[in-house]
Scaffold this motif. Structure first.
Motif, PDB file in Angstrom:
ATOM      1  N   HIS A  87       0.828  -1.205   0.000  1.00  0.00           N
ATOM      2  CA  HIS A  87       0.000   0.000   0.000  1.00  0.00           C
ATOM      3  C   HIS A  87       0.862   1.255   0.000  1.00  0.00           C
ATOM      4  N   CYS A  88       0.247   2.341  -0.438  1.00  0.00           N
ATOM      5  CA  CYS A  88       0.857   3.666  -0.401  1.00  0.00           C
ATOM      6  C   CYS A  88      -0.200   4.608   0.189  1.00  0.00           C
ATOM      7  N   ARG A  89      -0.145   5.877  -0.132  1.00  0.00           N
ATOM      8  CA  ARG A  89      -1.121   6.809   0.427  1.00  0.00           C
ATOM      9  C   ARG A  89      -2.478   6.682  -0.265  1.00  0.00           C
ATOM     10  N   SER A  90      -2.502   6.775  -1.592  1.00  0.00           N
ATOM     11  CA  SER A  90      -3.781   6.795  -2.307  1.00  0.00           C
ATOM     12  C   SER A  90      -4.007   5.579  -3.198  1.00  0.00           C
ATOM     13  N   GLY A  91      -3.005   4.733  -3.349  1.00  0.00           N
ATOM     14  CA  GLY A  91      -3.101   3.579  -4.228  1.00  0.00           C
ATOM     15  C   GLY A  91      -2.498   3.811  -5.595  1.00  0.00           C
ATOM     16  N   MET A  92      -2.163   5.055  -5.916  1.00  0.00           N
ATOM     17  CA  MET A  92      -1.628   5.368  -7.243  1.00  0.00           C
ATOM     18  C   MET A  92      -0.198   4.856  -7.425  1.00  0.00           C
ATOM     19  N   ARG A  93       0.645   5.016  -6.404  1.00  0.00           N
ATOM     20  CA  ARG A  93       2.034   4.532  -6.511  1.00  0.00           C
ATOM     21  C   ARG A  93       2.086   3.019  -6.636  1.00  0.00           C
ATOM     22  N   THR A  94       1.264   2.337  -5.851  1.00  0.00           N
ATOM     23  CA  THR A  94       1.268   0.875  -5.931  1.00  0.00           C
ATOM     24  C   THR A  94       0.738   0.410  -7.283  1.00  0.00           C
ATOM     25  N   ALA A  95      -0.308   1.037  -7.767  1.00  0.00           N
ATOM     26  CA  ALA A  95      -0.866   0.649  -9.073  1.00  0.00           C
ATOM     27  C   ALA A  95       0.140   0.918 -10.191  1.00  0.00           C
ATOM     28  N   ALA A  96       0.819   2.059 -10.124  1.00  0.00           N
ATOM     29  CA  ALA A  96       1.786   2.411 -11.163  1.00  0.00           C
ATOM     30  C   ALA A  96       3.005   1.494 -11.154  1.00  0.00           C
ATOM     31  N   ASN A  97       3.287   0.866 -10.022  1.00  0.00           N
ATOM     32  CA  ASN A  97       4.467   0.010  -9.888  1.00  0.00           C
ATOM     33  C   ASN A  97       4.102  -1.451  -9.658  1.00  0.00           C
ATOM     34  N   ALA A  98       2.910  -1.846 -10.075  1.00  0.00           N
ATOM     35  CA  ALA A  98       2.420  -3.199  -9.816  1.00  0.00           C
ATOM     36  C   ALA A  98       3.364  -4.281 -10.328  1.00  0.00           C
ATOM     37  N   ALA A  99       3.886  -4.128 -11.531  1.00  0.00           N
ATOM     38  CA  ALA A  99       4.783  -5.153 -12.082  1.00  0.00           C
ATOM     39  C   ALA A  99       6.065  -5.251 -11.262  1.00  0.00           C
ATOM     40  N   ARG A 100       6.599  -4.117 -10.874  1.00  0.00           N
ATOM     41  CA  ARG A 100       7.819  -4.083 -10.042  1.00  0.00           C
ATOM     42  C   ARG A 100       7.584  -4.751  -8.688  1.00  0.00           C
ATOM     43  N   LEU A 101       6.420  -4.501  -8.102  1.00  0.00           N
ATOM     44  CA  LEU A 101       6.082  -5.103  -6.807  1.00  0.00           C
ATOM     45  C   LEU A 101       5.909  -6.615  -6.945  1.00  0.00           C
ATOM     46  N   ALA A 102       5.280  -7.047  -8.034  1.00  0.00           N
ATOM     47  CA  ALA A 102       5.097  -8.481  -8.272  1.00  0.00           C
ATOM     48  C   ALA A 102       6.443  -9.176  -8.424  1.00  0.00           C
ATOM     49  N   ASP A 103       7.392  -8.532  -9.105  1.00  0.00           N
ATOM     50  CA  ASP A 103       8.731  -9.109  -9.263  1.00  0.00           C
ATOM     51  C   ASP A 103       9.445  -9.263  -7.923  1.00  0.00           C
ATOM     52  N   SER A 121       0.484 -11.754  -4.079  1.00  0.00           N
ATOM     53  CA  SER A 121       0.633 -10.343  -3.738  1.00  0.00           C
ATOM     54  C   SER A 121      -0.639  -9.589  -4.100  1.00  0.00           C
ATOM     55  N   TYR A 122      -0.884  -8.557  -3.319  1.00  0.00           N
ATOM     56  CA  TYR A 122      -2.094  -7.759  -3.455  1.00  0.00           C
ATOM     57  C   TYR A 122      -1.746  -6.290  -3.313  1.00  0.00           C
ATOM     58  N   ILE A 123      -2.652  -5.446  -3.778  1.00  0.00           N
ATOM     59  CA  ILE A 123      -2.527  -4.002  -3.625  1.00  0.00           C
ATOM     60  C   ILE A 123      -3.765  -3.517  -2.882  1.00  0.00           C
ATOM     61  N   LEU A 124      -3.546  -2.703  -1.849  1.00  0.00           N
ATOM     62  CA  LEU A 124      -4.651  -2.107  -1.116  1.00  0.00           C
ATOM     63  C   LEU A 124      -5.217  -0.961  -1.955  1.00  0.00           C
ATOM     64  N   ALA A 125      -6.401  -1.186  -2.527  1.00  0.00           N
ATOM     65  CA  ALA A 125      -7.046  -0.179  -3.377  1.00  0.00           C
ATOM     66  C   ALA A 125      -7.325   1.078  -2.555  1.00  0.00           C
ATOM     67  N   GLY A 126      -6.862   2.214  -3.054  1.00  0.00           N
ATOM     68  CA  GLY A 126      -7.098   3.473  -2.350  1.00  0.00           C
ATOM     69  C   GLY A 126      -6.094   3.751  -1.257  1.00  0.00           C
ATOM     70  N   GLY A 127      -5.187   2.818  -0.992  1.00  0.00           N
ATOM     71  CA  GLY A 127      -4.119   3.014  -0.021  1.00  0.00           C
ATOM     72  C   GLY A 127      -4.601   3.312   1.386  1.00  0.00           C
ATOM     73  N   ILE A 128      -3.727   3.964   2.139  1.00  0.00           N
ATOM     74  CA  ILE A 128      -4.048   4.274   3.535  1.00  0.00           C
ATOM     75  C   ILE A 128      -5.220   5.256   3.626  1.00  0.00           C
ATOM     76  N   ASP A 129      -5.409   6.068   2.590  1.00  0.00           N
ATOM     77  CA  ASP A 129      -6.559   6.981   2.580  1.00  0.00           C
ATOM     78  C   ASP A 129      -7.874   6.195   2.629  1.00  0.00           C
ATOM     79  N   ALA A 130      -7.984   5.139   1.817  1.00  0.00           N
ATOM     80  CA  ALA A 130      -9.195   4.319   1.799  1.00  0.00           C
ATOM     81  C   ALA A 130      -9.340   3.550   3.112  1.00  0.00           C
ATOM     82  N   TRP A 131      -8.215   3.068   3.641  1.00  0.00           N
ATOM     83  CA  TRP A 131      -8.212   2.346   4.915  1.00  0.00           C
ATOM     84  C   TRP A 131      -8.812   3.238   6.010  1.00  0.00           C
ATOM     85  N   ARG A 132      -8.339   4.486   6.083  1.00  0.00           N
ATOM     86  CA  ARG A 132      -8.820   5.440   7.072  1.00  0.00           C
ATOM     87  C   ARG A 132     -10.288   5.784   6.833  1.00  0.00           C
TER      88      ARG A 132
END
Length: 173
Positions: A59-75, A82-93
């Motif tokens: 996760h990141c703040r809004s989910g944009m960094r994780t989405a933009a780097n999804a392939a890198r994170l999967a590697d 592996s999963y990405i928290l949609a909306g990041g910590i903002d959505a969590w809050r």
């Protein structure tokens, strides 16, 4: 394999079942607010991540960094789920899930850059109109610095702000 996107409730259930939550934001962002139990591994060093023993949720703040780097994170997870928290910590809050906030920590460096740059541009314009047009040069200088930062990835203002006394707590943390 590209990480699957999860909503905060599903991510919380997976964490309760043993998944590791990885915060890819920089240390200064994590120090100010983070999800309790999240491991901070900034994106710049994600390739050095130890082999996971189970599912990973990034996760990141809004989910944009994780989405933009999804392939890198999967590697980085070497085939582990592996999963990405949609909306990041903002959505969590927003979902009312707990975060740990330390308001004593300084604002994130990039937010400080935005505040200082915006203030200097505004000051240059106001002084340019009220006193002498030479102050418009201040706005041009800040704009040029931001363009260099965007083109090269190096920001002189961020480097300077990082060295100021109120940011030293984050450096030591």
């Amino acid at each position: 394999m590209t990480p699957v996107s999860l909503n905060p409730a599903d991510a919380q259930r997976l964490v309760a079942d043993g998944a590791t939550l990885v915060d890819i934001r920089d240390a200064d962002e994590h120090a100010r607010e983070h999800i309790p139990g999240a491991l901070n591994l900034p994106l710049a060093g994600i390739a050095d991540m130890p082999a996971p023993s189970g599912p990973i949720i990034f996760h990141c703040r809004s989910g944009m960094r994780t989405a933009a780097n999804a392939a890198r994170l999967a590697d980085a997870v070497n085939g582990s789920p592996s999963y990405i928290l949609a909306g990041g910590i903002d959505a969590w809050r927003t979902e009312g899930l707990p975060t740990s906030v330390d308001r004593r920590q300084p604002l994130e460096i990039m937010r400080q850059v935005q505040l200082v740059a915006g203030g200097l541009v505004l000051l240059g314009v106001v002084l340019g109109f009220l006193t002498t047009p030479i102050f418009f040069g201040l706005s041009a200088l800040v704009g040029g610095g931001l363009m260099v930062a965007g083109a090269t990835g190096w920001c002189g203002m961020a480097t300077l702000l990082h060295r100021l006394p109120w940011n030293r707590r984050t450096l030591a943390a």
